[in-house]
Design a protein around this motif. Sequence first.
Motif, mmCIF file in Angstrom:
data_model
loop_
_atom_site.group_PDB
_atom_site.id
_atom_site.type_symbol
_atom_site.label_atom_id
_atom_site.label_comp_id
_atom_site.label_asym_id
_atom_site.label_seq_id
_atom_site.Cartn_x
_atom_site.Cartn_y
_atom_site.Cartn_z
ATOM 1 N N TYR A 383 0.831 -1.218 0.000
ATOM 2 C CA TYR A 383 0.000 0.000 0.000
ATOM 3 C C TYR A 383 0.858 1.257 0.000
ATOM 4 O O TYR A 383 0.603 2.198 -0.760
ATOM 5 C CB TYR A 383 -0.926 -0.009 1.222
ATOM 6 N N LEU A 384 1.865 1.305 0.871
ATOM 7 C CA LEU A 384 2.711 2.498 0.970
ATOM 8 C C LEU A 384 3.461 2.757 -0.324
ATOM 9 O O LEU A 384 3.589 3.908 -0.770
ATOM 10 C CB LEU A 384 3.691 2.340 2.134
ATOM 11 N N TYR A 385 3.957 1.699 -0.950
ATOM 12 C CA TYR A 385 4.708 1.901 -2.187
ATOM 13 C C TYR A 385 3.780 2.360 -3.316
ATOM 14 O O TYR A 385 4.089 3.316 -4.036
ATOM 15 C CB TYR A 385 5.418 0.613 -2.592
ATOM 16 N N ASN A 386 2.653 1.702 -3.474
ATOM 17 C CA ASN A 386 1.748 2.032 -4.580
ATOM 18 C C ASN A 386 1.201 3.447 -4.481
ATOM 19 O O ASN A 386 1.025 4.122 -5.499
ATOM 20 C CB ASN A 386 0.578 1.044 -4.631
ATOM 21 N N ASN A 387 0.951 3.912 -3.246
ATOM 22 C CA ASN A 387 0.250 5.186 -3.080
ATOM 23 C C ASN A 387 1.153 6.358 -2.698
ATOM 24 O O ASN A 387 0.760 7.505 -2.915
ATOM 25 C CB ASN A 387 -0.843 5.034 -2.006
ATOM 26 N N TRP A 388 2.348 6.067 -2.155
ATOM 27 C CA TRP A 388 3.159 7.173 -1.654
ATOM 28 C C TRP A 388 4.618 7.134 -2.098
ATOM 29 O O TRP A 388 5.210 8.201 -2.337
ATOM 30 C CB TRP A 388 3.098 7.206 -0.116
ATOM 31 N N TYR A 389 5.224 5.969 -2.218
ATOM 32 C CA TYR A 389 6.670 5.915 -2.459
ATOM 33 C C TYR A 389 7.032 5.547 -3.891
ATOM 34 O O TYR A 389 8.207 5.582 -4.248
ATOM 35 C CB TYR A 389 7.334 4.942 -1.469
ATOM 36 N N LYS A 390 6.085 5.192 -4.702
ATOM 37 C CA LYS A 390 6.342 5.003 -6.122
ATOM 38 C C LYS A 390 6.816 6.337 -6.707
ATOM 39 O O LYS A 390 6.306 7.390 -6.314
ATOM 40 C CB LYS A 390 5.076 4.510 -6.810
ATOM 41 N N PRO A 391 7.782 6.325 -7.630
ATOM 42 C CA PRO A 391 8.353 7.598 -8.122
ATOM 43 C C PRO A 391 7.316 8.622 -8.570
ATOM 44 O O PRO A 391 7.420 9.806 -8.224
ATOM 45 C CB PRO A 391 9.235 7.141 -9.285
ATOM 46 N N GLU A 392 6.293 8.203 -9.322
ATOM 47 C CA GLU A 392 5.304 9.160 -9.811
ATOM 48 C C GLU A 392 4.405 9.689 -8.698
ATOM 49 O O GLU A 392 3.788 10.760 -8.853
ATOM 50 C CB GLU A 392 4.458 8.545 -10.918
ATOM 51 N N GLU A 393 4.307 8.951 -7.580
ATOM 52 C CA GLU A 393 3.516 9.428 -6.443
ATOM 53 C C GLU A 393 4.367 10.270 -5.500
ATOM 54 O O GLU A 393 3.887 11.259 -4.937
ATOM 55 C CB GLU A 393 2.916 8.246 -5.675
ATOM 56 N N TRP A 394 5.620 9.886 -5.330
ATOM 57 C CA TRP A 394 6.523 10.591 -4.415
ATOM 58 C C TRP A 394 6.687 12.057 -4.801
ATOM 59 O O TRP A 394 6.641 12.942 -3.947
ATOM 60 C CB TRP A 394 7.876 9.882 -4.396
ATOM 61 N N ARG A 395 6.850 12.335 -6.072
ATOM 62 C CA ARG A 395 7.079 13.726 -6.503
ATOM 63 C C ARG A 395 5.847 14.607 -6.312
ATOM 64 O O ARG A 395 5.953 15.834 -6.352
ATOM 65 C CB ARG A 395 7.491 13.751 -7.975
#
Length: 550
Positions: A383-395
Amino acid sequence: MIECSEEGLDRVYCKSSLSLEINLQQQTVRLRLSHEHHVGYEDLSTTPEVKDFVYRRIAGFSSTQDDVNYGLRNHGAIPGAWSVNEMHIQQLWRKANEENCRLHPDPRQSTLLLLEEYPAFTGKQYTADNMYCIAIFSNDIISRIKSTVNEVAIETTYKINRTDVELFSILAEVDGTGIPVCYAFLETLPGPDGERSADPDAITSIFKTLFLDLKQTGIEPEYFGCSENQRERAAIEQALPDTKVHFSFVFAKRALNERLNDRKRTYSQADYDAKQARQLVPNLDICWGSVLTQRPLGDHRDGICICSVKTEAEIAGKDDCLETVAKKEKSAIVSMFTRHYYLHPLIPDSNGAFSTADEIHRQCATEMYDWCRERNAFRLWGYLYNNWYKPEEWRIWARSGNPDAIPMLQTTTLTDSAGWRRYKTDYLPCYHTPRLDMLTYILAKMTRTIENDLPFVMKMDYRRAQPSWRAKFRKEWSALEGRVVADSVITQHHTDTQKWLCACDDFRTSQFLLCEHLVWCYEPAPWQVFHHAKRQISLPFWKHEGLVGG
Protein backbone atom coordinates in the motif's frame (compact mmCIF):
# COMPACT_ATOMS: atom_id res chain seq x y z
CA MET A 1 -28.93 32.43 23.55
CA ILE A 2 -29.20 36.03 22.37
CA GLU A 3 -30.48 38.32 25.11
CA CYS A 4 -32.25 41.62 24.49
CA SER A 5 -31.26 44.48 26.77
CA GLU A 6 -34.38 46.51 25.89
CA GLU A 7 -37.74 46.34 27.65
CA GLY A 8 -40.14 43.56 26.75
CA LEU A 9 -43.93 43.55 26.59
CA ASP A 10 -45.81 45.12 29.50
CA ARG A 11 -47.61 42.65 31.74
CA VAL A 12 -51.36 43.21 32.00
CA TYR A 13 -53.53 41.53 34.68
CA CYS A 14 -56.28 39.73 32.81
CA LYS A 15 -59.64 39.19 34.64
CA SER A 16 -60.81 36.61 32.16
CA SER A 17 -62.25 33.28 33.26
CA LEU A 18 -62.94 29.91 31.68
CA SER A 19 -65.24 27.31 33.25
CA LEU A 20 -66.41 23.86 32.17
CA GLU A 21 -69.61 22.07 33.30
CA ILE A 22 -69.81 18.36 32.47
CA ASN A 23 -73.17 16.55 32.57
CA LEU A 24 -72.61 12.80 32.41
CA GLN A 25 -76.32 11.96 32.22
CA GLN A 26 -76.96 14.21 29.26
CA GLN A 27 -73.41 13.65 27.94
CA THR A 28 -72.85 17.35 27.42
CA VAL A 29 -70.08 19.85 28.19
CA ARG A 30 -70.87 23.55 28.75
CA LEU A 31 -68.14 26.14 28.36
CA ARG A 32 -68.34 29.64 29.83
CA LEU A 33 -65.77 32.26 28.81
CA SER A 34 -65.74 35.80 30.15
CA HIS A 35 -63.20 38.50 29.24
CA GLU A 36 -62.77 42.07 30.38
CA HIS A 37 -61.16 44.37 27.80
CA HIS A 38 -57.95 46.15 28.76
CA VAL A 39 -55.46 48.52 27.19
CA GLY A 40 -53.83 46.91 24.12
CA TYR A 41 -50.27 45.72 24.11
CA GLU A 42 -47.61 48.09 22.89
CA ASP A 43 -46.64 47.41 19.30
CA LEU A 44 -43.03 46.19 19.26
CA SER A 45 -43.00 45.01 15.65
CA THR A 46 -40.21 46.19 13.39
CA THR A 47 -40.99 49.64 12.05
CA PRO A 48 -40.84 50.53 8.33
CA GLU A 49 -37.97 52.91 9.09
CA VAL A 50 -35.86 50.10 10.54
CA LYS A 51 -36.65 47.83 7.58
CA ASP A 52 -35.72 50.60 5.16
CA PHE A 53 -32.42 51.18 6.99
CA VAL A 54 -31.51 47.47 6.80
CA TYR A 55 -32.40 47.18 3.12
CA ARG A 56 -30.37 50.28 2.24
CA ARG A 57 -27.33 48.90 4.05
CA ILE A 58 -27.70 45.56 2.26
CA ALA A 59 -27.64 47.45 -1.04
CA GLY A 60 -24.08 48.49 -0.16
CA PHE A 61 -23.09 44.90 -1.12
CA SER A 62 -20.43 44.54 1.56
CA SER A 63 -22.44 44.99 4.79
CA THR A 64 -22.72 42.08 7.19
CA GLN A 65 -25.32 41.73 9.89
CA ASP A 66 -22.80 43.02 12.43
CA ASP A 67 -22.30 46.13 10.29
CA VAL A 68 -26.08 46.66 10.14
CA ASN A 69 -26.45 46.13 13.88
CA TYR A 70 -23.66 48.58 14.67
CA GLY A 71 -25.07 51.22 12.31
CA LEU A 72 -28.56 50.88 13.72
CA ARG A 73 -27.37 51.19 17.32
CA ASN A 74 -25.32 54.31 16.59
CA HIS A 75 -27.79 56.10 14.34
CA GLY A 76 -30.07 57.17 17.17
CA ALA A 77 -32.80 58.83 15.09
CA ILE A 78 -34.60 55.83 13.61
CA PRO A 79 -38.06 55.24 15.09
CA GLY A 80 -38.37 51.80 16.65
CA ALA A 81 -34.64 51.08 16.69
CA TRP A 82 -34.70 50.67 20.48
CA SER A 83 -37.01 47.64 20.26
CA VAL A 84 -34.92 45.69 17.72
CA ASN A 85 -32.50 43.06 18.98
CA GLU A 86 -29.84 41.04 17.17
CA MET A 87 -32.26 38.28 16.23
CA HIS A 88 -34.56 40.77 14.48
CA ILE A 89 -31.63 42.17 12.53
CA GLN A 90 -30.47 38.69 11.56
CA GLN A 91 -33.91 37.82 10.19
CA LEU A 92 -34.21 41.11 8.29
CA TRP A 93 -30.68 40.79 6.94
CA ARG A 94 -31.30 37.24 5.79
CA LYS A 95 -34.63 38.09 4.15
CA ALA A 96 -33.15 41.11 2.36
CA ASN A 97 -30.27 39.07 0.97
CA GLU A 98 -32.57 36.28 -0.22
CA GLU A 99 -34.81 38.76 -2.02
CA ASN A 100 -31.80 40.34 -3.70
CA CYS A 101 -30.41 37.09 -5.08
CA ARG A 102 -33.52 35.03 -5.91
CA LEU A 103 -34.13 36.02 -9.53
CA HIS A 104 -35.64 32.74 -10.77
CA PRO A 105 -37.40 29.74 -9.17
CA ASP A 106 -34.67 27.44 -10.53
CA PRO A 107 -31.48 27.98 -8.45
CA ARG A 108 -29.20 27.34 -11.44
CA GLN A 109 -30.97 29.85 -13.68
CA SER A 110 -31.12 32.30 -10.80
CA THR A 111 -27.36 31.96 -10.32
CA LEU A 112 -26.62 32.69 -13.97
CA LEU A 113 -28.98 35.70 -13.97
CA LEU A 114 -27.36 36.98 -10.79
CA LEU A 115 -23.89 36.80 -12.33
CA GLU A 116 -25.04 38.86 -15.31
CA GLU A 117 -25.71 41.75 -12.94
CA TYR A 118 -22.10 41.85 -11.77
CA PRO A 119 -19.57 42.66 -14.52
CA ALA A 120 -16.72 41.83 -12.15
CA PHE A 121 -17.60 38.14 -12.50
CA THR A 122 -18.04 35.79 -15.44
CA GLY A 123 -20.18 32.68 -15.17
CA LYS A 124 -19.68 29.58 -17.30
CA GLN A 125 -21.51 26.26 -17.47
CA TYR A 126 -19.95 22.84 -18.01
CA THR A 127 -21.69 19.50 -18.49
CA ALA A 128 -20.42 15.97 -18.94
CA ASP A 129 -22.56 12.88 -18.63
CA ASN A 130 -24.62 13.42 -15.43
CA MET A 131 -22.30 16.09 -14.01
CA TYR A 132 -23.17 19.79 -14.05
CA CYS A 133 -20.86 22.66 -13.11
CA ILE A 134 -21.14 26.43 -12.84
CA ALA A 135 -17.83 28.29 -12.65
CA ILE A 136 -17.44 31.90 -11.48
CA PHE A 137 -14.32 33.76 -12.62
CA SER A 138 -13.19 36.90 -10.75
CA ASN A 139 -12.32 39.10 -13.72
CA ASP A 140 -10.92 42.12 -11.87
CA ILE A 141 -8.75 40.03 -9.55
CA ILE A 142 -7.39 37.93 -12.42
CA SER A 143 -6.46 41.02 -14.45
CA ARG A 144 -4.47 42.41 -11.50
CA ILE A 145 -2.47 39.36 -10.49
CA LYS A 146 -2.22 37.12 -13.58
CA SER A 147 1.29 38.33 -14.46
CA THR A 148 2.68 37.57 -10.99
CA VAL A 149 0.91 34.33 -10.03
CA ASN A 150 3.38 31.52 -9.38
CA GLU A 151 1.34 29.23 -7.12
CA VAL A 152 -2.31 28.19 -7.19
CA ALA A 153 -4.28 25.84 -4.94
CA ILE A 154 -7.71 24.24 -5.21
CA GLU A 155 -9.76 23.56 -2.09
CA THR A 156 -12.96 21.55 -1.81
CA THR A 157 -15.92 22.04 0.51
CA TYR A 158 -18.39 19.16 0.43
CA LYS A 159 -22.16 19.34 0.97
CA ILE A 160 -22.20 23.11 1.37
CA ASN A 161 -25.58 23.30 -0.36
CA ARG A 162 -28.96 21.69 0.39
CA THR A 163 -28.63 19.64 -2.83
CA ASP A 164 -25.14 18.39 -1.84
CA VAL A 165 -23.34 20.64 -4.30
CA GLU A 166 -19.56 20.58 -3.96
CA LEU A 167 -17.79 23.95 -3.89
CA PHE A 168 -14.30 24.14 -5.41
CA SER A 169 -12.27 27.29 -4.75
CA ILE A 170 -9.21 28.10 -6.86
CA LEU A 171 -6.90 30.40 -4.92
CA ALA A 172 -3.83 32.25 -6.19
CA GLU A 173 -0.97 32.95 -3.79
CA VAL A 174 -0.28 36.66 -3.20
CA ASP A 175 2.11 37.46 -0.35
CA GLY A 176 1.37 34.12 1.27
CA THR A 177 -2.41 34.52 1.29
CA GLY A 178 -5.01 32.92 -0.97
CA ILE A 179 -6.86 35.21 -3.35
CA PRO A 180 -9.91 33.62 -5.07
CA VAL A 181 -9.72 33.68 -8.84
CA CYS A 182 -12.47 31.14 -9.51
CA TYR A 183 -15.26 29.27 -7.77
CA ALA A 184 -16.91 26.15 -9.18
CA PHE A 185 -20.13 24.45 -8.11
CA LEU A 186 -20.11 20.79 -9.07
CA GLU A 187 -23.38 18.87 -8.89
CA THR A 188 -24.25 15.26 -9.63
CA LEU A 189 -27.61 15.17 -11.40
CA PRO A 190 -30.03 12.35 -10.50
CA GLY A 191 -30.37 9.48 -12.95
CA PRO A 192 -33.59 7.85 -14.19
CA ASP A 193 -33.81 5.88 -10.95
CA GLY A 194 -33.36 9.03 -8.85
CA GLU A 195 -29.91 8.02 -7.62
CA ARG A 196 -26.94 10.40 -7.81
CA SER A 197 -23.82 8.56 -8.99
CA ALA A 198 -20.76 10.58 -10.01
CA ASP A 199 -18.77 9.49 -13.07
CA PRO A 200 -15.02 10.01 -12.39
CA ASP A 201 -14.23 10.47 -16.09
CA ALA A 202 -16.94 13.13 -16.39
CA ILE A 203 -15.54 15.00 -13.40
CA THR A 204 -12.04 14.92 -14.88
CA SER A 205 -13.42 16.22 -18.18
CA ILE A 206 -15.17 19.14 -16.49
CA PHE A 207 -12.10 20.06 -14.44
CA LYS A 208 -9.88 19.88 -17.51
CA THR A 209 -12.13 22.30 -19.42
CA LEU A 210 -12.28 24.58 -16.40
CA PHE A 211 -8.49 24.69 -16.02
CA LEU A 212 -8.08 25.35 -19.75
CA ASP A 213 -10.45 28.32 -19.45
CA LEU A 214 -8.47 29.52 -16.44
CA LYS A 215 -5.31 29.24 -18.52
CA GLN A 216 -6.93 31.41 -21.21
CA THR A 217 -7.38 34.19 -18.66
CA GLY A 218 -3.61 34.30 -18.10
CA ILE A 219 -3.36 32.17 -14.95
CA GLU A 220 -0.68 29.56 -15.68
CA PRO A 221 1.16 28.84 -12.42
CA GLU A 222 4.37 26.93 -11.87
CA TYR A 223 2.93 25.06 -8.87
CA PHE A 224 -0.61 23.79 -8.40
CA GLY A 225 -1.67 22.45 -5.00
CA CYS A 226 -4.60 20.05 -4.66
CA SER A 227 -6.02 17.38 -2.38
CA GLU A 228 -5.44 13.64 -2.80
CA ASN A 229 -8.37 13.58 -5.25
CA GLN A 230 -7.09 11.76 -8.34
CA ARG A 231 -9.66 13.48 -10.56
CA GLU A 232 -8.24 16.91 -9.74
CA ARG A 233 -4.70 15.71 -10.33
CA ALA A 234 -5.51 14.12 -13.69
CA ALA A 235 -7.28 17.27 -14.89
CA ILE A 236 -4.39 19.52 -13.86
CA GLU A 237 -1.82 17.32 -15.58
CA GLN A 238 -3.86 17.23 -18.80
CA ALA A 239 -4.72 20.93 -18.93
CA LEU A 240 -1.44 22.31 -17.54
CA PRO A 241 1.31 19.85 -18.47
CA ASP A 242 4.12 22.25 -17.53
CA THR A 243 2.72 22.88 -14.04
CA LYS A 244 4.01 20.91 -11.06
CA VAL A 245 1.20 19.30 -9.09
CA HIS A 246 1.59 19.00 -5.34
CA PHE A 247 -0.63 17.38 -2.71
CA SER A 248 -1.30 19.24 0.49
CA PHE A 249 0.44 17.41 3.32
CA VAL A 250 -2.63 17.92 5.50
CA PHE A 251 -4.68 15.81 3.09
CA ALA A 252 -1.88 13.28 2.60
CA LYS A 253 -1.46 12.69 6.32
CA ARG A 254 -5.22 12.45 6.84
CA ALA A 255 -5.53 9.91 4.02
CA LEU A 256 -2.74 7.78 5.54
CA ASN A 257 -4.33 7.85 8.99
CA GLU A 258 -7.71 6.86 7.60
CA ARG A 259 -6.19 3.95 5.69
CA LEU A 260 -4.22 2.68 8.68
CA ASN A 261 -7.39 2.71 10.79
CA ASP A 262 -9.46 1.03 8.09
CA ARG A 263 -9.76 -2.72 8.54
CA LYS A 264 -11.23 -3.37 5.11
CA ARG A 265 -9.53 -5.61 2.58
CA THR A 266 -6.72 -4.19 0.52
CA TYR A 267 -5.81 -5.10 -3.05
CA SER A 268 -2.39 -3.47 -3.05
CA GLN A 269 -0.60 -6.74 -3.89
CA ALA A 270 -2.31 -7.01 -7.28
CA ASP A 271 -0.76 -3.67 -8.36
CA TYR A 272 2.55 -3.99 -6.54
CA ASP A 273 5.40 -4.04 -9.09
CA ALA A 274 8.32 -5.67 -7.26
CA LYS A 275 10.72 -5.16 -10.16
CA GLN A 276 10.11 -1.42 -10.20
CA ALA A 277 10.39 -1.25 -6.41
CA ARG A 278 13.73 -3.10 -6.61
CA GLN A 279 15.18 -0.22 -8.64
CA LEU A 280 14.36 2.13 -5.76
CA VAL A 281 15.22 -0.18 -2.84
CA PRO A 282 18.41 -2.16 -3.68
CA ASN A 283 18.00 -4.74 -0.90
CA LEU A 284 14.33 -5.42 -1.70
CA ASP A 285 13.28 -9.07 -1.78
CA ILE A 286 11.28 -9.45 -4.99
CA CYS A 287 9.24 -12.47 -3.96
CA TRP A 288 8.31 -11.02 -0.57
CA GLY A 289 4.71 -9.84 -0.67
CA SER A 290 4.32 -10.01 -4.47
CA VAL A 291 2.04 -12.24 -6.51
CA LEU A 292 3.45 -14.35 -9.36
CA THR A 293 1.94 -12.19 -12.11
CA GLN A 294 3.77 -9.10 -10.81
CA ARG A 295 7.19 -10.76 -10.54
CA PRO A 296 9.80 -10.39 -13.32
CA LEU A 297 10.15 -13.17 -15.87
CA GLY A 298 12.53 -15.97 -14.90
CA ASP A 299 13.03 -17.90 -11.70
CA HIS A 300 10.90 -15.52 -9.63
CA ARG A 301 7.95 -15.77 -12.00
CA ASP A 302 8.35 -19.56 -12.35
CA GLY A 303 8.52 -20.02 -8.59
CA ILE A 304 11.88 -21.83 -8.65
CA CYS A 305 13.93 -19.06 -7.02
CA ILE A 306 15.69 -19.59 -3.71
CA CYS A 307 13.79 -16.78 -1.95
CA SER A 308 12.75 -17.96 1.52
CA VAL A 309 9.54 -15.89 1.70
CA LYS A 310 5.82 -16.51 1.69
CA THR A 311 4.33 -18.11 -1.36
CA GLU A 312 1.39 -16.70 -3.27
CA ALA A 313 -0.93 -19.27 -1.72
CA GLU A 314 0.05 -18.26 1.80
CA ILE A 315 -0.47 -14.59 0.94
CA ALA A 316 -3.95 -15.18 -0.50
CA GLY A 317 -4.98 -17.37 2.42
CA LYS A 318 -4.76 -14.64 5.04
CA ASP A 319 -7.12 -11.80 5.89
CA ASP A 320 -6.53 -9.13 3.24
CA CYS A 321 -6.11 -6.11 5.51
CA LEU A 322 -3.13 -4.04 6.55
CA GLU A 323 -1.03 -5.63 9.26
CA THR A 324 -0.77 -2.57 11.51
CA VAL A 325 -3.13 -3.09 14.43
CA ALA A 326 -1.32 -1.66 17.44
CA LYS A 327 -1.59 2.08 18.04
CA LYS A 328 2.17 2.28 18.59
CA GLU A 329 2.86 0.85 15.12
CA LYS A 330 0.46 3.27 13.46
CA SER A 331 2.09 6.20 15.23
CA ALA A 332 5.52 5.01 14.09
CA ILE A 333 4.36 4.86 10.46
CA VAL A 334 2.83 8.36 10.56
CA SER A 335 5.89 9.79 12.31
CA MET A 336 8.23 8.28 9.70
CA PHE A 337 5.94 9.45 6.89
CA THR A 338 5.94 13.01 8.28
CA ARG A 339 9.72 13.09 8.61
CA HIS A 340 10.10 11.88 5.02
CA TYR A 341 7.83 14.68 3.83
CA TYR A 342 9.93 17.47 5.34
CA LEU A 343 13.29 16.33 3.90
CA HIS A 344 14.54 18.56 1.08
CA PRO A 345 17.78 18.93 -0.96
CA LEU A 346 18.12 22.59 0.06
CA ILE A 347 18.08 21.76 3.80
CA PRO A 348 21.09 19.94 5.33
CA ASP A 349 20.79 16.86 7.51
CA SER A 350 22.04 16.65 11.10
CA ASN A 351 25.61 16.22 9.83
CA GLY A 352 25.43 19.32 7.67
CA ALA A 353 25.45 17.27 4.45
CA PHE A 354 23.15 17.92 1.50
CA SER A 355 21.47 15.06 -0.35
CA THR A 356 20.02 15.07 -3.83
CA ALA A 357 16.30 14.51 -4.42
CA ASP A 358 16.96 10.98 -5.70
CA GLU A 359 19.07 10.13 -2.66
CA ILE A 360 16.38 11.36 -0.29
CA HIS A 361 13.75 9.33 -2.12
CA ARG A 362 15.85 6.18 -2.06
CA GLN A 363 16.78 6.56 1.62
CA CYS A 364 13.17 7.15 2.70
CA ALA A 365 11.77 4.25 0.66
CA THR A 366 14.49 1.93 2.01
CA GLU A 367 13.78 2.95 5.59
CA MET A 368 10.06 2.32 5.19
CA TYR A 369 10.68 -1.02 3.44
CA ASP A 370 13.07 -2.23 6.16
CA TRP A 371 10.50 -1.35 8.83
CA CYS A 372 7.78 -3.32 7.04
CA ARG A 373 10.11 -6.24 6.18
CA GLU A 374 11.21 -6.62 9.77
CA ARG A 375 7.55 -7.04 10.83
CA ASN A 376 6.56 -9.06 7.74
CA ALA A 377 3.97 -6.39 6.88
CA PHE A 378 3.93 -7.06 3.12
CA ARG A 379 0.45 -5.66 2.52
CA LEU A 380 1.34 -2.45 4.34
CA TRP A 381 4.48 -2.09 2.21
CA GLY A 382 2.47 -2.73 -0.95
CA TYR A 383 0.00 0.00 0.00
CA LEU A 384 2.71 2.50 0.97
CA TYR A 385 4.71 1.90 -2.19
CA ASN A 386 1.75 2.03 -4.58
CA ASN A 387 0.25 5.19 -3.08
CA TRP A 388 3.16 7.17 -1.65
CA TYR A 389 6.67 5.91 -2.46
CA LYS A 390 6.34 5.00 -6.12
CA PRO A 391 8.35 7.60 -8.12
CA GLU A 392 5.30 9.16 -9.81
CA GLU A 393 3.52 9.43 -6.44
CA TRP A 394 6.52 10.59 -4.41
CA ARG A 395 7.08 13.73 -6.50
CA ILE A 396 3.45 14.75 -5.90
CA TRP A 397 3.40 14.85 -2.10
CA ALA A 398 6.99 14.96 -0.80
CA ARG A 399 8.84 18.27 -0.51
CA SER A 400 11.86 16.85 -2.28
CA GLY A 401 9.68 16.34 -5.35
CA ASN A 402 10.51 20.03 -6.06
CA PRO A 403 14.27 19.94 -5.48
CA ASP A 404 14.95 23.58 -6.42
CA ALA A 405 12.35 25.32 -4.24
CA ILE A 406 9.97 25.08 -1.27
CA PRO A 407 6.76 26.75 -2.45
CA MET A 408 4.45 28.63 -0.11
CA LEU A 409 1.87 25.90 -0.72
CA GLN A 410 4.03 23.49 1.26
CA THR A 411 4.14 25.64 4.40
CA THR A 412 0.89 27.64 4.43
CA THR A 413 -2.79 26.78 4.05
CA LEU A 414 -4.04 29.44 1.68
CA THR A 415 -7.72 28.99 2.47
CA ASP A 416 -7.26 30.29 6.02
CA SER A 417 -6.53 33.73 4.62
CA ALA A 418 -8.99 33.76 1.75
CA GLY A 419 -12.09 34.98 3.54
CA TRP A 420 -13.19 31.52 4.67
CA ARG A 421 -13.34 32.62 8.30
CA ARG A 422 -15.57 35.49 7.20
CA TYR A 423 -17.98 33.04 5.60
CA LYS A 424 -18.04 30.85 8.71
CA THR A 425 -18.60 33.71 11.15
CA ASP A 426 -20.81 36.15 9.20
CA TYR A 427 -22.82 33.95 6.85
CA LEU A 428 -22.84 30.28 7.84
CA PRO A 429 -24.83 30.80 11.08
CA CYS A 430 -27.60 32.50 9.08
CA TYR A 431 -27.50 30.41 5.91
CA HIS A 432 -27.07 26.75 6.66
CA THR A 433 -26.95 24.87 3.31
CA PRO A 434 -28.21 27.85 1.26
CA ARG A 435 -29.60 27.77 -2.26
CA LEU A 436 -27.10 27.94 -5.09
CA ASP A 437 -27.98 31.55 -5.94
CA MET A 438 -27.70 32.58 -2.29
CA LEU A 439 -24.31 30.90 -2.03
CA THR A 440 -23.18 32.72 -5.19
CA TYR A 441 -24.36 36.01 -3.71
CA ILE A 442 -22.39 35.40 -0.51
CA LEU A 443 -19.22 34.44 -2.38
CA ALA A 444 -19.56 37.53 -4.58
CA LYS A 445 -19.78 39.75 -1.50
CA MET A 446 -16.76 38.06 0.06
CA THR A 447 -14.77 38.36 -3.15
CA ARG A 448 -15.60 42.04 -3.53
CA THR A 449 -14.22 42.66 -0.04
CA ILE A 450 -11.05 40.73 -0.85
CA GLU A 451 -10.74 42.62 -4.14
CA ASN A 452 -10.83 45.95 -2.28
CA ASP A 453 -8.00 44.79 0.00
CA LEU A 454 -5.91 43.28 -2.80
CA PRO A 455 -4.01 46.46 -3.87
CA PHE A 456 -2.87 47.02 -0.28
CA VAL A 457 -1.79 43.39 0.11
CA MET A 458 0.23 43.59 -3.09
CA LYS A 459 1.88 46.84 -1.94
CA MET A 460 2.39 45.43 1.59
CA ASP A 461 0.49 48.39 3.00
CA TYR A 462 -0.09 46.82 6.39
CA ARG A 463 -2.08 49.83 7.64
CA ARG A 464 -4.91 49.06 5.22
CA ALA A 465 -4.75 45.28 4.80
CA GLN A 466 -2.41 42.51 5.88
CA PRO A 467 -2.42 38.70 5.56
CA SER A 468 -3.26 36.93 8.80
CA TRP A 469 -0.11 34.81 8.69
CA ARG A 470 2.11 37.83 9.38
CA ALA A 471 0.74 38.16 12.89
CA LYS A 472 1.56 34.48 13.47
CA PHE A 473 5.02 35.03 12.00
CA ARG A 474 5.69 37.86 14.43
CA LYS A 475 4.39 35.84 17.36
CA GLU A 476 6.62 32.88 16.56
CA TRP A 477 9.66 35.11 16.05
CA SER A 478 9.04 36.89 19.38
CA ALA A 479 8.72 33.54 21.17
CA LEU A 480 12.09 32.42 19.81
CA GLU A 481 13.85 35.75 20.31
CA GLY A 482 14.03 35.43 24.07
CA ARG A 483 15.88 32.11 24.05
CA VAL A 484 19.63 31.97 24.71
CA VAL A 485 21.61 29.69 22.40
CA ALA A 486 25.27 28.76 22.92
CA ASP A 487 27.77 29.17 20.07
CA SER A 488 28.55 25.47 20.20
CA VAL A 489 24.89 24.66 19.48
CA ILE A 490 24.95 27.02 16.48
CA THR A 491 27.96 25.14 15.15
CA GLN A 492 26.39 21.76 15.91
CA HIS A 493 23.31 22.55 13.80
CA HIS A 494 25.30 24.16 10.96
CA THR A 495 23.25 27.35 11.10
CA ASP A 496 23.86 29.56 8.04
CA THR A 497 22.44 33.10 8.20
CA GLN A 498 23.51 33.95 4.66
CA LYS A 499 21.40 31.17 3.14
CA TRP A 500 18.84 31.13 5.97
CA LEU A 501 19.44 27.46 6.77
CA CYS A 502 19.65 25.29 9.85
CA ALA A 503 19.93 21.52 10.26
CA CYS A 504 17.66 21.31 13.32
CA ASP A 505 14.28 19.61 13.18
CA ASP A 506 12.41 22.74 14.30
CA PHE A 507 13.56 24.65 11.25
CA ARG A 508 12.56 21.88 8.87
CA THR A 509 9.04 21.55 10.27
CA SER A 510 8.34 25.22 10.99
CA GLN A 511 5.53 26.87 9.02
CA PHE A 512 7.76 29.93 8.56
CA LEU A 513 11.11 28.09 8.31
CA LEU A 514 12.24 29.57 11.63
CA CYS A 515 14.18 28.22 14.59
CA GLU A 516 15.77 29.58 17.74
CA HIS A 517 19.26 29.18 16.27
CA LEU A 518 18.58 31.45 13.30
CA VAL A 519 16.76 34.06 15.37
CA TRP A 520 19.63 34.12 17.89
CA CYS A 521 22.09 34.86 15.08
CA TYR A 522 20.22 38.02 14.07
CA GLU A 523 19.98 41.38 15.77
CA PRO A 524 16.56 42.27 17.24
CA ALA A 525 14.27 42.61 14.25
CA PRO A 526 12.60 46.01 13.70
CA TRP A 527 8.83 46.16 13.24
CA GLN A 528 9.22 46.61 9.46
CA VAL A 529 10.46 43.02 9.15
CA PHE A 530 7.16 41.56 10.28
CA HIS A 531 5.15 43.67 7.82
CA HIS A 532 7.42 43.69 4.76
CA ALA A 533 9.74 40.65 4.90
CA LYS A 534 9.45 38.57 1.75
CA ARG A 535 9.15 34.80 1.95
CA GLN A 536 11.06 33.35 -1.02
CA ILE A 537 10.69 29.84 -2.37
CA SER A 538 14.48 29.45 -2.82
CA LEU A 539 17.54 30.45 -0.81
CA PRO A 540 17.51 32.59 1.23
CA PHE A 541 13.98 31.84 2.33
CA TRP A 542 13.50 35.23 4.02
CA LYS A 543 14.70 38.55 2.69
CA HIS A 544 14.53 42.05 4.16
CA GLU A 545 17.06 44.81 4.73
CA GLY A 546 16.15 44.82 8.44
CA LEU A 547 17.42 41.25 8.90
CA VAL A 548 20.99 41.87 10.02
CA GLY A 549 23.14 39.02 11.27
CA GLY A 550 24.68 39.48 14.68
